[in-house]
Design a protein around this motif. Structure first.
Motif, PDB file in Angstrom:
ATOM      1  N   ILE A  12      72.180  43.464  32.185  1.00  0.00           N
ATOM      2  CA  ILE A  12      72.008  43.428  31.033  1.00  0.00           C
ATOM      3  C   ILE A  12      72.006  45.204  30.895  1.00  0.00           C
ATOM      4  CG2 ILE A  12      69.750  44.228  29.281  1.00  0.00           C
ATOM      5  CD1 ILE A  12      69.605  40.976  29.892  1.00  0.00           C
ATOM      6  N   ARG A  13      71.569  45.958  31.683  1.00  0.00           N
ATOM      7  CA  ARG A  13      71.314  47.211  32.517  1.00  0.00           C
ATOM      8  C   ARG A  13      72.636  47.714  31.884  1.00  0.00           C
ATOM      9  NH1 ARG A  13      68.726  50.048  37.262  1.00  0.00           N
ATOM     10  NH2 ARG A  13      70.182  48.087  38.053  1.00  0.00           N
ATOM     11  N   ALA A  14      73.127  46.968  32.653  1.00  0.00           N
ATOM     12  CA  ALA A  14      74.836  47.650  33.045  1.00  0.00           C
ATOM     13  C   ALA A  14      75.431  47.393  31.508  1.00  0.00           C
ATOM     14  CB  ALA A  14      76.039  46.648  33.876  1.00  0.00           C
ATOM     15  N   ALA A  15      75.143  46.218  30.706  1.00  0.00           N
ATOM     16  CA  ALA A  15      76.206  46.185  29.670  1.00  0.00           C
ATOM     17  C   ALA A  15      75.198  47.001  28.074  1.00  0.00           C
ATOM     18  CB  ALA A  15      75.641  44.780  29.298  1.00  0.00           C
ATOM     19  N   ILE A  16      73.875  47.318  28.221  1.00  0.00           N
ATOM     20  CA  ILE A  16      73.182  48.910  27.876  1.00  0.00           C
ATOM     21  C   ILE A  16      74.231  49.373  27.490  1.00  0.00           C
ATOM     22  CG2 ILE A  16      71.250  50.195  27.162  1.00  0.00           C
ATOM     23  CD1 ILE A  16      70.118  47.160  27.602  1.00  0.00           C
ATOM     24  N   HIS A  17      74.041  49.808  29.121  1.00  0.00           N
ATOM     25  CA  HIS A  17      74.927  51.275  29.004  1.00  0.00           C
ATOM     26  C   HIS A  17      76.536  51.826  28.640  1.00  0.00           C
ATOM     27  CE1 HIS A  17      75.984  54.979  31.784  1.00  0.00           C
ATOM     28  NE2 HIS A  17      77.076  54.323  31.981  1.00  0.00           N
ATOM     29  N   GLU A  18      77.020  50.289  28.567  1.00  0.00           N
ATOM     30  CA  GLU A  18      77.753  50.196  28.454  1.00  0.00           C
ATOM     31  C   GLU A  18      78.210  50.537  26.698  1.00  0.00           C
ATOM     32  OE1 GLU A  18      82.274  47.178  27.895  1.00  0.00           O
ATOM     33  OE2 GLU A  18      80.879  46.645  29.311  1.00  0.00           O
ATOM     34  N   ILE A  19      76.894  50.085  25.685  1.00  0.00           N
ATOM     35  CA  ILE A  19      77.638  49.796  24.686  1.00  0.00           C
ATOM     36  C   ILE A  19      76.948  51.009  24.595  1.00  0.00           C
ATOM     37  CG2 ILE A  19      75.575  48.788  23.117  1.00  0.00           C
ATOM     38  CD1 ILE A  19      75.488  46.525  24.484  1.00  0.00           C
ATOM     39  N   GLU A  20      76.687  51.707  24.549  1.00  0.00           N
ATOM     40  CA  GLU A  20      75.661  52.818  24.122  1.00  0.00           C
ATOM     41  C   GLU A  20      76.323  54.058  24.745  1.00  0.00           C
ATOM     42  OE1 GLU A  20      72.422  53.427  26.422  1.00  0.00           O
ATOM     43  OE2 GLU A  20      70.372  53.194  24.841  1.00  0.00           O
ATOM     44  N   THR A  21      77.101  53.846  25.680  1.00  0.00           N
ATOM     45  CA  THR A  21      78.327  55.027  26.192  1.00  0.00           C
ATOM     46  C   THR A  21      79.392  54.743  25.212  1.00  0.00           C
ATOM     47  OG1 THR A  21      77.988  54.912  28.386  1.00  0.00           O
ATOM     48  CG2 THR A  21      80.232  55.407  27.360  1.00  0.00           C
ATOM     49  N   LEU A  22      79.816  53.334  24.521  1.00  0.00           N
ATOM     50  CA  LEU A  22      80.638  53.462  23.217  1.00  0.00           C
ATOM     51  C   LEU A  22      80.055  54.369  22.056  1.00  0.00           C
ATOM     52  CD1 LEU A  22      82.120  49.801  24.051  1.00  0.00           C
ATOM     53  CD2 LEU A  22      83.375  51.718  24.808  1.00  0.00           C
ATOM     54  N   VAL A  74      65.109  30.706  43.140  1.00  0.00           N
ATOM     55  CA  VAL A  74      66.706  30.857  42.357  1.00  0.00           C
ATOM     56  C   VAL A  74      65.735  31.679  40.701  1.00  0.00           C
ATOM     57  CG1 VAL A  74      68.308  29.298  40.865  1.00  0.00           C
ATOM     58  CG2 VAL A  74      67.924  28.982  43.260  1.00  0.00           C
ATOM     59  N   LEU A  75      64.529  31.028  40.738  1.00  0.00           N
ATOM     60  CA  LEU A  75      64.308  31.477  39.251  1.00  0.00           C
ATOM     61  C   LEU A  75      64.555  33.274  39.401  1.00  0.00           C
ATOM     62  CD1 LEU A  75      62.906  31.810  36.842  1.00  0.00           C
ATOM     63  CD2 LEU A  75      61.174  31.680  37.669  1.00  0.00           C
ATOM     64  N   GLY A  76      63.549  33.898  40.616  1.00  0.00           N
ATOM     65  CA  GLY A  76      63.177  35.123  41.268  1.00  0.00           C
ATOM     66  C   GLY A  76      65.557  35.832  40.993  1.00  0.00           C
ATOM     67  N   VAL A  77      65.781  35.728  42.068  1.00  0.00           N
ATOM     68  CA  VAL A  77      67.411  36.240  41.816  1.00  0.00           C
ATOM     69  C   VAL A  77      67.862  35.980  40.470  1.00  0.00           C
ATOM     70  CG1 VAL A  77      69.951  35.295  42.743  1.00  0.00           C
ATOM     71  CG2 VAL A  77      67.360  35.047  44.053  1.00  0.00           C
ATOM     72  N   SER A  78      67.656  34.802  39.680  1.00  0.00           N
ATOM     73  CA  SER A  78      68.222  34.446  38.551  1.00  0.00           C
ATOM     74  C   SER A  78      67.869  36.151  36.882  1.00  0.00           C
ATOM     75  CB  SER A  78      68.008  32.754  37.511  1.00  0.00           C
ATOM     76  OG  SER A  78      68.206  33.516  36.495  1.00  0.00           O
ATOM     77  N   ARG A  79      66.912  36.253  37.507  1.00  0.00           N
ATOM     78  CA  ARG A  79      66.047  37.008  36.926  1.00  0.00           C
ATOM     79  C   ARG A  79      66.561  38.495  37.188  1.00  0.00           C
ATOM     80  NH1 ARG A  79      59.997  35.858  34.871  1.00  0.00           N
ATOM     81  NH2 ARG A  79      60.599  37.984  32.935  1.00  0.00           N
ATOM     82  N   LYS A  80      67.130  39.011  38.852  1.00  0.00           N
ATOM     83  CA  LYS A  80      67.741  39.479  38.915  1.00  0.00           C
ATOM     84  C   LYS A  80      69.022  40.259  38.572  1.00  0.00           C
ATOM     85  CE  LYS A  80      67.392  44.120  41.713  1.00  0.00           C
ATOM     86  NZ  LYS A  80      66.645  44.936  41.178  1.00  0.00           N
ATOM     87  N   ILE A  81      69.615  38.657  38.143  1.00  0.00           N
ATOM     88  CA  ILE A  81      71.000  39.270  38.015  1.00  0.00           C
ATOM     89  C   ILE A  81      71.474  38.994  36.734  1.00  0.00           C
ATOM     90  CG2 ILE A  81      72.995  37.832  37.523  1.00  0.00           C
ATOM     91  CD1 ILE A  81      72.512  36.576  40.428  1.00  0.00           C
ATOM     92  N   LYS A  93      71.928  42.754  18.956  1.00  0.00           N
ATOM     93  CA  LYS A  93      72.599  41.774  18.742  1.00  0.00           C
ATOM     94  C   LYS A  93      74.472  42.118  19.626  1.00  0.00           C
ATOM     95  CE  LYS A  93      75.597  40.212  14.258  1.00  0.00           C
ATOM     96  NZ  LYS A  93      77.160  40.130  15.687  1.00  0.00           N
ATOM     97  N   GLN A  94      74.145  43.265  19.788  1.00  0.00           N
ATOM     98  CA  GLN A  94      75.584  43.482  20.440  1.00  0.00           C
ATOM     99  C   GLN A  94      75.844  43.013  21.915  1.00  0.00           C
ATOM    100  OE1 GLN A  94      76.467  47.717  20.211  1.00  0.00           O
ATOM    101  NE2 GLN A  94      78.658  47.182  19.577  1.00  0.00           N
ATOM    102  N   LEU A  95      74.257  42.918  22.380  1.00  0.00           N
ATOM    103  CA  LEU A  95      73.972  42.873  24.013  1.00  0.00           C
ATOM    104  C   LEU A  95      73.925  40.770  23.728  1.00  0.00           C
ATOM    105  CD1 LEU A  95      72.892  43.186  26.970  1.00  0.00           C
ATOM    106  CD2 LEU A  95      70.726  43.268  25.628  1.00  0.00           C
TER     107      LEU A  95
END
Length: 331
Positions: free
Chosen positions: A121-131, A109-116, A10-12
């Motif tokens: 998401i990986r950075a956000a999950i790391h931030e959420i888990e750290t907090l 563009v689809l490939g770039v979008s999924r990579k972005i 939910k946070q993500l």
């Protein structure tokens, strides 16, 4: 664990929504300007379909660069843009070369979008888990893994307000280890810490409902807050704790009982409008003082002292043994 996972998801989602909302302000003028530049010069002539197909791919590129598009959304936009180009190609409104180029662009563009999206998401999950980890550390006692004072101050008011609103019976239990200073003085602080861990483990086994709030409020003092439970069951659970600690067979220090023991003060009731959390806590503290004053290794509830069931058994066995020895001596 499942609840924590759902909470993180939910946070993500909230984080992605917040990020995308901020980008909408930038996206709207860019989309308008791009549409004007691509479509306005071709209005009324045969290049309009081609320019419209290019606009669809351009919007796909802008969306992929400006917004975080999780897998399903990115694929949906890709198919929409590609479907428009394909329909125009089928009706021969654009050249085959343009069709191939636009399909390749959309795929890239689809490939770039999924990579972005993956990196975000990986950075956000790391931030959420750290907090989340920092929050747990701030509210958890490192030694016993129970709530610390800060954790209790956050959890108790919410539970108290709920019980007062719903007219639920509550129970306050204050627990103090008997003669704990003697354990530290004779056995050392490491052994004392180990004893506290064992006590905390026993408490968690005896009070294991999800709604039970357990914390360590001092060196050798613990607090338990129970909600929506009848008084007889509260006393029974407290007696189970006394028996559980006796069964640990931790040798008592000089001047105490046969085994490790605690004193427990209990206060119960349905919170009324004028009642406060502090008042219930103070009454439980007075009950604890009554238990300690009455010989320890017991429970004080409603001004009545309830002895440790195991201690009574041991005393009965000891008395029976003494009587047997005396009878044998007489013979």
């Amino acid at each position: 664990m499942v609840d924590n996972k759902n909470f993180n998801e939910k946070q993500l989602k909230d984080k992605i929504k917040s990020y995308n909302r901020q980008r909408i302000v930038i996206a709207i003028p860019i989309v308008i300007i791009t549409a004007i530049l691509l479509l306005f010069p071709s209005l009324g002539n045969e290049t309009l379909p081609t320019r419209f197909a290019v606009l669809c791919s351009a919007l796909l590129i802008l969306s992929s660069l400006l917004f975080v598009l999780p897998g399903r959304n990115a694929v949906l936009l890709f198919f929409m843009a590609t479907a428009i180009v394909t329909v125009q190609f089928v009706y021969k409104q654009i050249h085959p070369q343009s069709f191939v180029i636009l399909i390749l662009i959309n795929t890239c563009v689809l490939g770039v979008s999924r990579k972005i999206a993956h990196n975000f998401i990986r950075a956000a999950i790391h931030e959420i888990e750290t907090l989340s980890h920092l929050e747990i550390e701030a509210t958890t006692d490192n030694l016993t893994q129970l709530l610390n004072r800060n954790g209790l101050e956050q959890a108790l008011p919410t539970a108290w307000a709920f019980c007062k609103r719903k007219k639920k019976n509550v129970g306050f239990l204050l627990i103090d280890v008997d003669y704990f200073k003697s354990y530290n003085d004779t056995l050392g602080h490491l052994k004392g810490d180990d004893i506290l861990k064992q006590i905390a483990h026993s408490i968690k086994i005896c009070f294991k409902r999800e709604t039970d709030i357990i914390g360590r409020i001092g060196g050798d003092e613990f607090l338990i807050f129970l909600q929506d439970i009848d008084n007889d069951h509260i006393v029974e659970m407290a007696q189970n704790l006394l028996s559980s600690l006796s069964s640990l067979k931790v040798k008592a220090c000089p001047g105490s009982y046969k085994c490790l023991s605690v004193s427990i003060g209990i206060e119960t009731g349905i919170p009324q409008t004028g009642d406060s959390l502090k008042e219930f806590y103070n009454r439980a503290d007075m009950a604890l003082y009554h238990a300690k004053k009455s010989g320890r290794n017991c429970i004080s509830y409603d001004n009545v002292i309830i002895k440790n069931p195991n201690e009574r058994v041991w005393q009965n066995e000891s008395s029976a043994l003494k009587n047997l020895v005396a009878e044998c001596a007489r013979k």
